[in-house]
Design an enzyme around this catalytic site. Structure first.
Site, PDB file in Angstrom:
ATOM      1  N   ASP A 137     -59.485 -54.042 -44.391  1.00  0.00           N
ATOM      2  CA  ASP A 137     -58.933 -55.400 -44.375  1.00  0.00           C
ATOM      3  C   ASP A 137     -59.751 -56.282 -43.432  1.00  0.00           C
ATOM      4  OD1 ASP A 137     -56.850 -54.615 -46.017  1.00  0.00           O
ATOM      5  OD2 ASP A 137     -55.334 -54.602 -44.427  1.00  0.00           O
ATOM      6  N   ARG A 188     -62.719 -57.906 -51.627  1.00  0.00           N
ATOM      7  CA  ARG A 188     -61.457 -58.590 -51.920  1.00  0.00           C
ATOM      8  C   ARG A 188     -61.554 -59.999 -51.314  1.00  0.00           C
ATOM      9  NH1 ARG A 188     -57.074 -56.597 -48.132  1.00  0.00           N
ATOM     10  NH2 ARG A 188     -56.670 -54.849 -49.522  1.00  0.00           N
TER      11      ARG A 188
HETATM   12  C1  FAD Z   1     -53.620 -57.930 -51.810  1.00  0.00           C
HETATM   13  C2  FAD Z   1     -53.759 -58.850 -50.637  1.00  0.00           C
HETATM   14  C3  FAD Z   1     -54.469 -58.443 -49.543  1.00  0.00           C
HETATM   15  C4  FAD Z   1     -54.635 -59.291 -48.452  1.00  0.00           C
HETATM   16  N1  FAD Z   1     -55.438 -58.914 -47.412  1.00  0.00           N
HETATM   17  C5  FAD Z   1     -55.703 -59.799 -46.421  1.00  0.00           C
HETATM   18  C6  FAD Z   1     -56.669 -59.511 -45.421  1.00  0.00           C
HETATM   19  O1  FAD Z   1     -57.296 -58.454 -45.408  1.00  0.00           O
HETATM   20  N2  FAD Z   1     -56.883 -60.446 -44.450  1.00  0.00           N
HETATM   21  C7  FAD Z   1     -56.222 -61.652 -44.443  1.00  0.00           C
HETATM   22  O2  FAD Z   1     -56.480 -62.477 -43.557  1.00  0.00           O
HETATM   23  N3  FAD Z   1     -55.289 -61.937 -45.376  1.00  0.00           N
HETATM   24  C8  FAD Z   1     -55.020 -61.054 -46.363  1.00  0.00           C
HETATM   25  N4  FAD Z   1     -54.111 -61.382 -47.338  1.00  0.00           N
HETATM   26  C9  FAD Z   1     -53.221 -62.576 -47.161  1.00  0.00           C
HETATM   27  C10 FAD Z   1     -53.871 -63.858 -47.651  1.00  0.00           C
HETATM   28  O3  FAD Z   1     -54.892 -64.238 -46.751  1.00  0.00           O
HETATM   29  C11 FAD Z   1     -52.838 -64.990 -47.759  1.00  0.00           C
HETATM   30  O4  FAD Z   1     -52.265 -65.231 -46.512  1.00  0.00           O
HETATM   31  C12 FAD Z   1     -51.717 -64.719 -48.743  1.00  0.00           C
HETATM   32  O5  FAD Z   1     -52.190 -64.060 -49.873  1.00  0.00           O
HETATM   33  C13 FAD Z   1     -51.072 -66.043 -49.213  1.00  0.00           C
HETATM   34  O6  FAD Z   1     -52.011 -66.841 -49.845  1.00  0.00           O
HETATM   35  P1  FAD Z   1     -52.119 -67.057 -51.428  1.00  0.00           P
HETATM   36  O7  FAD Z   1     -53.534 -66.780 -51.786  1.00  0.00           O
HETATM   37  O8  FAD Z   1     -51.140 -66.236 -52.151  1.00  0.00           O
HETATM   38  O9  FAD Z   1     -51.933 -68.600 -51.637  1.00  0.00           O
HETATM   39  P2  FAD Z   1     -50.822 -69.643 -51.162  1.00  0.00           P
HETATM   40  O10 FAD Z   1     -51.404 -70.978 -51.488  1.00  0.00           O
HETATM   41  O11 FAD Z   1     -50.378 -69.382 -49.761  1.00  0.00           O
HETATM   42  O12 FAD Z   1     -49.620 -69.308 -52.101  1.00  0.00           O
HETATM   43  C14 FAD Z   1     -49.640 -69.564 -53.495  1.00  0.00           C
HETATM   44  C15 FAD Z   1     -48.235 -69.299 -54.036  1.00  0.00           C
HETATM   45  O13 FAD Z   1     -47.951 -67.896 -53.921  1.00  0.00           O
HETATM   46  C16 FAD Z   1     -46.614 -67.667 -53.516  1.00  0.00           C
HETATM   47  N5  FAD Z   1     -46.626 -66.988 -52.197  1.00  0.00           N
HETATM   48  C17 FAD Z   1     -47.689 -66.826 -51.378  1.00  0.00           C
HETATM   49  N6  FAD Z   1     -47.349 -66.097 -50.293  1.00  0.00           N
HETATM   50  C18 FAD Z   1     -46.038 -65.807 -50.443  1.00  0.00           C
HETATM   51  C19 FAD Z   1     -45.114 -65.071 -49.658  1.00  0.00           C
HETATM   52  N7  FAD Z   1     -45.461 -64.503 -48.484  1.00  0.00           N
HETATM   53  N8  FAD Z   1     -43.834 -64.978 -50.115  1.00  0.00           N
HETATM   54  C20 FAD Z   1     -43.471 -65.550 -51.281  1.00  0.00           C
HETATM   55  N9  FAD Z   1     -44.320 -66.244 -52.079  1.00  0.00           N
HETATM   56  C21 FAD Z   1     -45.571 -66.373 -51.661  1.00  0.00           C
HETATM   57  C22 FAD Z   1     -45.961 -69.021 -53.456  1.00  0.00           C
HETATM   58  O14 FAD Z   1     -45.385 -69.258 -54.727  1.00  0.00           O
HETATM   59  C23 FAD Z   1     -47.120 -69.954 -53.226  1.00  0.00           C
HETATM   60  O15 FAD Z   1     -46.866 -71.250 -53.703  1.00  0.00           O
HETATM   61  C24 FAD Z   1     -53.986 -60.559 -48.448  1.00  0.00           C
HETATM   62  C25 FAD Z   1     -53.267 -60.973 -49.579  1.00  0.00           C
HETATM   63  C26 FAD Z   1     -53.168 -60.147 -50.671  1.00  0.00           C
HETATM   64  C27 FAD Z   1     -52.448 -60.645 -51.884  1.00  0.00           C
END
Ligand code: FAD
Length: 311
Positions: A137, A188
């Site tokens: 990660d 990723r």
């Molecule tokens: C598989 C995976 C691995 C990840 N690994 C890392 C990593 O190694 N390092 C790192 O910094 N971050 C990591 N993240 C977290 C990432 O950086 C974001 O903080 C997180 O994915 C929310 O962003 P989004 O891309 O979904 O977009 P956003 O614009 O935040 O969300 C888009 C839509 O998704 C839905 N949504 C998003 N988050 C949530 C939630 N928590 N609860 C409910 N609905 C939600 C909502 O409907 C929102 O409108 C990871 C995320 C995923 C999916």
């Protein structure tokens, strides 16, 4: 990532609370019952396995993470390595379609980079013997250089069953991707989950999203394997349209989402023939993970606090 000044303030406040040991103790006592179970697949391996199996049966790939970060001694980091060996063995014994994603600070990165390298190499070799894969990660910006150095060393040492993560909120990330393309990396892409200062990361969501789309396009066209880890439907649609236009085979990318977030969207993509992996963490040390999920969507916090008050 969330938009608007009010949301940005809530995000900042929740991420600050993630560092509070007092709240950690309070929330940990009741949190699983009151809502953490939505995002965390149990506290033990025995609780995790049936969750992974159910997801696999629905056509979803999975990964798992033993929650925790920042160990205090080399011995603690080696205990984490032993725990991950056990997880990899159990995945193999149960024939689950599950790989592992871990944090290098959990393997001692903030004690000593060489220690973290040795710990993660041991696990990658063990995973290779079992036909499995380990992703590192990406954590706060101060760990990006070391994480990318370790990824580069692992690849130069001949390890193919490993990948890492790039965050679109950091200004540096497009240059990082360019410098890695020769390795045909398994990456990723995420927006980024930590609190970063404006001299390191885009403060505006629109810029983070635009950078995300550019990174995914670049990786799909010239990278190795691209994991598109977002719940943002616009960015998912954009990636699908781009891949179709450019004739990128579906084996070269997959979607990744978090356990408990947009489960119907996960299944809809599977129905359309795309590979979808659900990141399914477990373990007793789930407090910081939960706080990052709450910070992403303050509405989740109200749901959680409501349950806490109701007891
Ligand atoms: C598989 C995976 C691995 C990840 N690994 C890392 C990593 O190694 N390092 C790192 O910094 N971050 C990591 N993240 C977290 C990432 O950086 C974001 O903080 C997180 O994915 C929310 O962003 P989004 O891309 O979904 O977009 P956003 O614009 O935040 O969300 C888009 C839509 O998704 C839905 N949504 C998003 N988050 C949530 C939630 N928590 N609860 C409910 N609905 C939600 C909502 O409907 C929102 O409108 C990871 C995320 C995923 C999916």
């Amino acid at each position: 990532m969330i938009s608007g000044p009010a949301n940005a303030a809530s995000r900042k406040a929740i991420l600050a609370l993630a560092e509070s040991p007092r709240l950690d103790t309070l929330v940990r006592k009741h949190g699983m019952r009151l809502g953490a179970a939505r995002f965390v697949a149990g506290e033990s391996l025995d609780q995790l396995v049936p969750v992974l199996r159910r997801l696999n049966e629905q056509g979803l790939l999975t990964n798992t993470t033993l929650l925790g970060e920042h160990v205090h001694t080399p011995d603690e980091s080696r205990a984490v390595v032993r725990a991950y060996r056990e997880i990899l063995d159990r995945i193999a014994a149960e024939s689950l379609k599950t790989n592992v994603a871990l944090k290098l600070t959990h393997l001692g990165l903030d004690l000593d980079e060489q220690l973290a390298y040795e710990n993660v190499s041991t696990l990658i070799e063990h995973a290779a013997r079992l036909g499995n894969f380990v992703r590192m990660d990406m954590e706060e910006s101060r760990w990006v250089d070391a994480t990318l150095r370790i990824y580069q060393r692992l690849r130069e040492a001949g390890h193919e069953n490993t990948g890492t993560v790039l965050q679109s909120y950091l200004y540096r990330t497009e240059a990082d991707l360019e410098s890695m393309l020769d390795l045909k990396p398994n990456l990723r892409f995420v927006k980024g989950a930590y609190l970063e200062p404006p001299d390191m990361a885009y403060p505006d969501k629109a810029d983070v999203d635009a950078a995300y789309a550019r990174l995914v396009e670049r990786s799909l066209r010239d990278g190795g394997f691209t994991a598109i880890a977002t719940h943002d439907e616009q960015l998912i649609d954009h990636a699908i349209a781009f891949a179709e236009r450019e004739g990128i085979p579906r084996e070269r990318f997959q979607f990744q989402m978090l356990y408990g977030v947009r489960p119907q969207l996960q299944l809809d993509l599977v129905k359309r023939g795309f590979a979808v992996l659900v990141a399914t963490p477990f373990g007793p040390d789930w407090y910081r993970y939960l706080m990052r999920r709450l910070a992403e969507r303050p509405a989740n916090t109200f749901f959680f606090l409501k349950n806490l008050v109701r007891g």
